[in-house]
Design a protein around this motif. Sequence first.
Motif, PDB file in Angstrom:
ATOM      1  N   GLU A 160       0.822  -1.216   0.000  1.00 54.00           N
ATOM      2  CA  GLU A 160       0.000   0.000   0.000  1.00 54.00           C
ATOM      3  C   GLU A 160       0.855   1.264   0.000  1.00 54.00           C
ATOM      4  O   GLU A 160       0.714   2.114   0.876  1.00 54.00           O
ATOM      5  CB  GLU A 160      -0.933   0.021   1.220  1.00 54.00           C
ATOM      6  N   PRO A 161       1.727   1.412  -0.961  1.00 45.84           N
ATOM      7  CA  PRO A 161       2.716   2.499  -0.870  1.00 45.84           C
ATOM      8  C   PRO A 161       2.091   3.885  -1.029  1.00 45.84           C
ATOM      9  O   PRO A 161       2.712   4.865  -0.650  1.00 45.84           O
ATOM     10  CB  PRO A 161       3.664   2.206  -2.029  1.00 45.84           C
ATOM     11  N   LEU A 162       0.892   3.969  -1.566  1.00 42.72           N
ATOM     12  CA  LEU A 162       0.354   5.299  -1.856  1.00 42.72           C
ATOM     13  C   LEU A 162      -0.697   5.754  -0.855  1.00 42.72           C
ATOM     14  O   LEU A 162      -1.197   6.863  -0.949  1.00 42.72           O
ATOM     15  CB  LEU A 162      -0.261   5.312  -3.267  1.00 42.72           C
ATOM     16  N   SER A 163      -1.013   4.907   0.116  1.00 43.36           N
ATOM     17  CA  SER A 163      -2.181   5.250   0.931  1.00 43.36           C
ATOM     18  C   SER A 163      -1.914   6.377   1.922  1.00 43.36           C
ATOM     19  O   SER A 163      -2.842   6.907   2.499  1.00 43.36           O
ATOM     20  CB  SER A 163      -2.703   4.010   1.661  1.00 43.36           C
ATOM     21  N   ASN A 164      -0.649   6.766   2.110  1.00 43.22           N
ATOM     22  CA  ASN A 164      -0.388   7.911   2.992  1.00 43.22           C
ATOM     23  C   ASN A 164      -0.316   9.228   2.239  1.00 43.22           C
ATOM     24  O   ASN A 164      -0.012  10.263   2.824  1.00 43.22           O
ATOM     25  CB  ASN A 164       0.930   7.711   3.745  1.00 43.22           C
ATOM     26  N   LEU A 165      -0.556   9.202   0.924  1.00 38.36           N
ATOM     27  CA  LEU A 165      -0.438  10.428   0.142  1.00 38.36           C
ATOM     28  C   LEU A 165      -1.819  11.034  -0.088  1.00 38.36           C
ATOM     29  O   LEU A 165      -2.827  10.344  -0.038  1.00 38.36           O
ATOM     30  CB  LEU A 165       0.207  10.121  -1.207  1.00 38.36           C
ATOM     31  N   ASP A 166      -1.849  12.347  -0.371  1.00 44.33           N
ATOM     32  CA  ASP A 166      -3.155  12.929  -0.666  1.00 44.33           C
ATOM     33  C   ASP A 166      -3.580  12.530  -2.081  1.00 44.33           C
ATOM     34  O   ASP A 166      -2.792  12.046  -2.891  1.00 44.33           O
ATOM     35  CB  ASP A 166      -3.136  14.448  -0.484  1.00 44.33           C
ATOM     36  N   ALA A 167      -4.872  12.719  -2.353  1.00 47.50           N
ATOM     37  CA  ALA A 167      -5.491  12.138  -3.543  1.00 47.50           C
ATOM     38  C   ALA A 167      -4.757  12.511  -4.837  1.00 47.50           C
ATOM     39  O   ALA A 167      -4.509  11.662  -5.692  1.00 47.50           O
ATOM     40  CB  ALA A 167      -6.945  12.555  -3.618  1.00 47.50           C
ATOM     41  N   LYS A 168      -4.373  13.775  -4.950  1.00 46.18           N
ATOM     42  CA  LYS A 168      -3.773  14.232  -6.193  1.00 46.18           C
ATOM     43  C   LYS A 168      -2.408  13.573  -6.412  1.00 46.18           C
ATOM     44  O   LYS A 168      -2.099  13.067  -7.487  1.00 46.18           O
ATOM     45  CB  LYS A 168      -3.621  15.757  -6.124  1.00 46.18           C
ATOM     46  N   LEU A 169      -1.622  13.586  -5.337  1.00 47.99           N
ATOM     47  CA  LEU A 169      -0.286  13.011  -5.395  1.00 47.99           C
ATOM     48  C   LEU A 169      -0.362  11.508  -5.653  1.00 47.99           C
ATOM     49  O   LEU A 169       0.487  10.933  -6.328  1.00 47.99           O
ATOM     50  CB  LEU A 169       0.410  13.278  -4.055  1.00 47.99           C
ATOM     51  N   ARG A 170      -1.410  10.907  -5.135  1.00 51.03           N
ATOM     52  CA  ARG A 170      -1.567   9.470  -5.275  1.00 51.03           C
ATOM     53  C   ARG A 170      -1.698   9.093  -6.746  1.00 51.03           C
ATOM     54  O   ARG A 170      -1.066   8.156  -7.228  1.00 51.03           O
ATOM     55  CB  ARG A 170      -2.797   9.013  -4.496  1.00 51.03           C
ATOM     56  N   VAL A 171      -2.513   9.871  -7.466  1.00 55.80           N
ATOM     57  CA  VAL A 171      -2.720   9.593  -8.885  1.00 55.80           C
ATOM     58  C   VAL A 171      -1.396   9.761  -9.626  1.00 55.80           C
ATOM     59  O   VAL A 171      -1.000   8.928 -10.443  1.00 55.80           O
ATOM     60  CB  VAL A 171      -3.790  10.543  -9.458  1.00 55.80           C
ATOM     61  N   GLN A 172      -0.673  10.821  -9.277  1.00 51.51           N
ATOM     62  CA  GLN A 172       0.589  11.119  -9.944  1.00 51.51           C
ATOM     63  C   GLN A 172       1.615  10.006  -9.693  1.00 51.51           C
ATOM     64  O   GLN A 172       2.263   9.522 -10.620  1.00 51.51           O
ATOM     65  CB  GLN A 172       1.080  12.452  -9.400  1.00 51.51           C
ATOM     66  N   MET A 173       1.716   9.593  -8.428  1.00 50.97           N
ATOM     67  CA  MET A 173       2.695   8.561  -8.089  1.00 50.97           C
ATOM     68  C   MET A 173       2.316   7.223  -8.697  1.00 50.97           C
ATOM     69  O   MET A 173       3.172   6.416  -9.050  1.00 50.97           O
ATOM     70  CB  MET A 173       2.828   8.410  -6.568  1.00 50.97           C
TER      71      MET A 173
END
Lengths: 350, 282
Positions: A160-173
């Motif tokens: 779950e590497p992206l679950s600590n990021l905000d929504a926008k950053l999550r899509v980008q990452m």
Amino acid sequence: MATINLVDLQKSYGGNVMAVKGVNLSVADGELIVLVGPSGCGKSTLLRMVAGLESVTAGRIEINGRDVAKAEPAERDIAMVFQNYALYPHMTVRGNLEYGLKNRGTPRAEIDRRVTEAADILEIGPMLDRKPRELSGGQRQRVAMGRAIVREPSAFLFDEPLSNLDAKLRVQMRVEIRKLQRRLKTTSLYVTHDQLEAMTLADRLVVMNSGLVEQIGTPTEVYDSPATLFVAGFIGSPPMNLIPIEAMAAAEGFANVNLPPNTDIIGLRADQLVIERPEGETLVLDGIVELLEPIGGESHLHVSVAGQTLILRVPGRPELTDGAQIKLYAPPSAMHPFNRETGRRTDHIA
Amino acid sequence: MVENRPLLNILTHLVLIVGVVIVAFPVYLAFIASTHGADAFARGLAPMLPGPHMIENYHRMLTSGLSSAGAPPVWLMLINSTIMALTIAIGKIAISIISAYAIVYFKFPFRLLAFWMIFITLMLPVEVRIIPTFKVVADLGMLNSYAGLTIPLIASATATFLFRQFFLTIPDELMEAARVDGAGPLKFFRDILLPLSRTNIAALFVILFIYGWVQYLWPLLVTTDSRYYTIVMGIKRLAASADADPYWNLVMAAVMLAMLPPVLVIIFMQRLFVKGLVETEK
């Protein structure tokens, strides 16, 4: 570059709580497999078993044909990206990247080459001498990936590497992880509970529920022909409408359809139900509008049909008032037949 | 909570100043006393201003001491105290950080029992178990030795507990990441845990150094040879001269010297010490 084979992998805690109940999975070289499921379904446990952070109760884990079920994490030639990044807070970014390489006695020149290369790939070159606490969430995520890349492992494991990021950053990452994985062609296992993330990233999806694999397939396969009721309800947003056959019986045109034997639940995707009569053969359902949720370019329409609430995805913002009578249409081929008892499809697509 | 009213400011400062004066005044008196001659107190009136005998008093105490009171020169007692305080502080930290590491990161049978056994010793400070401890130390032939002065005081539940609590706040993923990075238990301890505990160690060092420095009862019991006297118990001997008034000026000079090392430790470790107490960032 590696293949991963899981053979009847099981994990139990204290003898009676089974977290993983026998999972078989073959991962081809260079493939990105996403394990997806609700929390507590055993997907993280499975990943941690592959990493060597959880002991294996029964079964085999083969990486490149070698059984590693009892090997230490460091001996498995894998690299892991953790949910909270798990960067060493007292080391600089460079120190974090180097640590694993130093531990295995990589020569200095080689360490420098790999760190520079990873920093270039992830664009973290200017941050190499900073401490993790001076970085933003997205930057920390990059460093965590960098730490995995420099190892040049056989496989990446993402928890779950992206679950600590905000929504926008999550899509980008998410996009960046996908590109990176395509470029490095490293076999990867990726755990997430976010089905959208799973659909967009995966070469193949593994949908898990209470310790068992419900379905393995490409995102399209899983979406187009979910193998079980659980998958049907889990993948897709809004989820697939699951209608008892009694509620469908009144639908016009339903009597003419040949359903496989033992079918007692019909699944209909939210985007395959429409409110304007299409060309050709169609089912017609009578319903009452319960709620219209506009979400920008499209709307979610909640309609009550014979006591069941169905959710439709309709384009634009139709002028409908709550309580209005409405007719819904769907082609008979859009129906997914299931059996309630077994929870499985009754036709033989999957 | 930040208020800015002049009257309130004045009041709070006043309260603080009064507090400081109450704490500092006796120390000031002690310092003044240490600068006068022996006759300055005979009149029953304590002088308030420094006298002319400061260097003389301090020099005498440091080099020869008060042989009439049976006390060795202060420099020897200072060295003894330093050895004792350092050994206790370093020993306590070393032992407790290792035991906390074992309790937090390793699964072994009776782990919880081990923790509670350590924890329960909190209820048994030296003063409570002093007679059995003395007996053990005496039987082991450790009376009048640095080992006898320090070893019984080294085991520390407090420090073990503090390190345990700190280790519990370190996310497990850090340990897992280190394992994936090929760090074994010792490497993880040395490369990750020790550096992260740096400020905690510093704070504990200050507290434990002072704890060791101010030990009174234990050194009084286990040392009969004046070569092993520590400064704090030594002061008591200085003050208790049998057949005459104590030389207060000289006693106070010894007191001032005794206060110096803990103050220096605090001054030099202040930044780390405060950081260790307030730092939450991991």
